[in-house]
Design a protein around this motif. Structure first.
Motif, PDB file in Angstrom:
ATOM      1  N   ALA A 120       0.833  -1.213   0.000  1.00 57.04           N
ATOM      2  CA  ALA A 120       0.000   0.000   0.000  1.00 57.04           C
ATOM      3  C   ALA A 120       0.861   1.254   0.000  1.00 57.04           C
ATOM      4  CB  ALA A 120      -0.925  -0.018   1.216  1.00 57.04           C
ATOM      5  N   GLU A 121       2.168   1.118   0.172  1.00 58.16           N
ATOM      6  CA  GLU A 121       3.085   2.268   0.140  1.00 58.16           C
ATOM      7  C   GLU A 121       3.982   2.154  -1.081  1.00 58.16           C
ATOM      8  OE1 GLU A 121       5.239   2.357   3.778  1.00 58.16           O
ATOM      9  OE2 GLU A 121       3.498   3.061   4.935  1.00 58.16           O
ATOM     10  N   ALA A 122       4.107   3.267  -1.824  1.00 58.97           N
ATOM     11  CA  ALA A 122       4.780   3.215  -3.127  1.00 58.97           C
ATOM     12  C   ALA A 122       6.224   2.724  -3.032  1.00 58.97           C
ATOM     13  CB  ALA A 122       4.735   4.599  -3.775  1.00 58.97           C
ATOM     14  N   ALA A 123       7.001   3.278  -2.093  1.00 59.77           N
ATOM     15  CA  ALA A 123       8.431   2.933  -2.053  1.00 59.77           C
ATOM     16  C   ALA A 123       8.617   1.449  -1.775  1.00 59.77           C
ATOM     17  CB  ALA A 123       9.141   3.779  -0.998  1.00 59.77           C
ATOM     18  N   SER A 124       7.844   0.942  -0.812  1.00 57.53           N
ATOM     19  CA  SER A 124       7.954  -0.477  -0.482  1.00 57.53           C
ATOM     20  C   SER A 124       7.446  -1.334  -1.640  1.00 57.53           C
ATOM     21  CB  SER A 124       7.152  -0.768   0.795  1.00 57.53           C
ATOM     22  OG  SER A 124       7.132  -2.152   1.029  1.00 57.53           O
ATOM     23  N   ALA A 125       6.334  -0.914  -2.255  1.00 60.89           N
ATOM     24  CA  ALA A 125       5.767  -1.688  -3.373  1.00 60.89           C
ATOM     25  C   ALA A 125       6.780  -1.803  -4.507  1.00 60.89           C
ATOM     26  CB  ALA A 125       4.485  -1.027  -3.874  1.00 60.89           C
ATOM     27  N   ASP A 126       7.439  -0.709  -4.813  1.00 58.35           N
ATOM     28  CA  ASP A 126       8.404  -0.726  -5.923  1.00 58.35           C
ATOM     29  C   ASP A 126       9.642  -1.551  -5.574  1.00 58.35           C
ATOM     30  OD1 ASP A 126       6.625   0.839  -7.261  1.00 58.35           O
ATOM     31  OD2 ASP A 126       7.811   2.674  -7.210  1.00 58.35           O
ATOM     32  N   ARG A 127      10.039  -1.514  -4.303  1.00 60.30           N
ATOM     33  CA  ARG A 127      11.183  -2.335  -3.900  1.00 60.30           C
ATOM     34  C   ARG A 127      10.839  -3.822  -4.022  1.00 60.30           C
ATOM     35  NH1 ARG A 127      14.444  -5.128  -0.248  1.00 60.30           N
ATOM     36  NH2 ARG A 127      12.845  -5.749   1.216  1.00 60.30           N
ATOM     37  N   ILE A 128       9.646  -4.199  -3.562  1.00 58.07           N
ATOM     38  CA  ILE A 128       9.259  -5.616  -3.623  1.00 58.07           C
ATOM     39  C   ILE A 128       9.195  -6.074  -5.090  1.00 58.07           C
ATOM     40  CG2 ILE A 128       7.375  -7.244  -3.166  1.00 58.07           C
ATOM     41  CD1 ILE A 128       6.730  -5.404  -0.675  1.00 58.07           C
TER      42      ILE A 128
END
Ligand code: SF4
Ligand code: FES
Length: 367
Positions: A120-128
């Motif tokens: 649900a958070e962009a930075a974490s989503a993109d890292r995953i």
């Protein structure tokens, strides 16, 4: 050939059109040995396979990958599925879909779109996902889908990096206009098994997330359908993997191998027939790999005499193999398995490992 009356017709098909994908999700269910683009079935062969599937009784087809939209014939294939009466669900990362292709898919009578969201958070989503900007792109695809009147399902795979935001993922799906959200805890096959130490949440984290999602199910009843796949390793009983081996659905790999499930190739003694040489019906009814664990006769104890054997079919054959060395064993997720305690210990060990680095899936990557 005529269909055997003792075996139900297949209802669903997962078409892995390609293993190419711009993302690198560390829990990807594709095999660790990804199939190369040069081995992919051509357009005419996929169309024949879809026609044969419809004739064999298949009602719905999942157009999947990898990322199915990297196939330049994806709209053509979708239109063919509609022509032969198949309900189509495009399973996409959203990355690789542009406006022109999206409109072509709508014109091709796509029935449903399933979009993965990594967090649900962009930075974490993109890292995953291993891809900068993926999260923003996905939100845009969701908007197009809803504006086009297509039913949208959000697929959210939960693991250690995002499990604290399980409820937030459901709320995001509602904000995006999805009619359904699948909150599925990571399954440890393929790349998920490779990355298990970096993905496994603790039992406490899992229990909090499961309770939060179940509470939202009540709050949002009638607003969104929440499918909740709870984490295997912390469960008492296994899932009925694939609703039972070769019972309802099958997968076709990019090169045309037909599998009873996405991880079936990890079972070394099975030989998988190919649509290049055989018809879908022939494979479904006659392939030794499909008949290997069909029904109940193959079961060993404790499954053989268990009252739940027609509920979960002994769990997952691939997981039984991976964790016990024998695909005929009871899936050790089950508390009746003599090896169950070892699974709990494995989960606790991995959850406490502190491992954070993912091994991202890439075509040609060495593992
Ligand atoms: Fe399912 Fe086998 Fe466990 Fe019974 S013993 S609950 S059939 S996995
Ligand atoms: Fe193969 Fe479950 S993934 S039977």
């Amino acid at each position: 050939m005529s269909a055997r009356t003792d075996i139900p017709a297949p209802a669903g098909m997962l078409a892995e059109l390609t293993h190419r994908c711009p993302l690198g999700c560390p829990y990807c269910s594709n095999p660790v040995a990804l199939e190369k683009p040069a081995s992919e079935l051509d357009t005419a062969t996929w169309k024949r396979v879809f026609s044969e599937a419809a004739k064999a009784g298949v009602l719905h087809v999942h157009l999947s990958g990898g990322e199915p939209c990297v196939r330049t014939d994806i709209a053509d294939l979708t239109a063919h599925c509609a022509d032969v009466g198949l309900y189509t669900n495009l399973i996409t990362s959203g990355v690789g879909l542009n406006r022109r292709l999206f409109d072509a898919l709508v014109a091709a009578r796509l029935d449903h779109l399933q979009l993965s969201i990594q967090d649900a958070e962009a930075a974490s989503a993109d890292r995953i996902a291993g891809y900068d900007g993926a999260f923003a792109r996905k939100k845009e695809i969701a908007r197009w889908t809803v504006e086009a009147g297509l039913p949208l399902t959000i697929n959210a795979v939960m693991h250690r990096a995002n499990i604290a935001r399980a409820a937030r993922m459901v709320e995001l799906a509602i904000e995006l206009g999805a009619r359904r959200v699948e909150v599925a805890h990571a399954q440890y096959y393929g790349w998920g098994l490779v990355n298990r130490a970096a993905l496994m949440p603790s039992r406490a984290e899992t229990e909090i997330a499961v309770a939060a999602v179940e509470a939202l199910r009540k709050t949002h009843e009638g607003v969104i359908v929440i499918d909740h796949v709870v984490p295997d390793y912390h469960a008492r009983y296994p899932k009925a993997c694939m609703s039972g081996w070769a019972r309802r659905t099958f997968n076709v790999t990019p090169s045309g191998k037909v599998l009873p499930c996405h991880a079936a190739e990890t079972i070394p003694h099975l030989d998988f027939w190919n649509v290049r040489e055989r018809s879908v019906a022939d494979i479904w009814y006659e392939s030794p790999a499909f008949n290997a664990y069909r029904g109940l006769d193959w079961m060993k104890e404790p499954c053989r005499s268990c009252e739940r054997r027609e509920i979960d079919f002994g769990g997952c054959r691939c997981q039984a193999l991976a964790l016990t060395g024998d695909a005929r064993n009871t899936d050790p997720i089950c508390e009746k398995s003599p090896l169950h305690a070892g699974v709990g210990a494995l989960a606790a060990h991995d959850a406490a490992s502190g491992a954070l680095d993912y091994r991202y899936r890439r075509l040609g990557a060495k593992t």
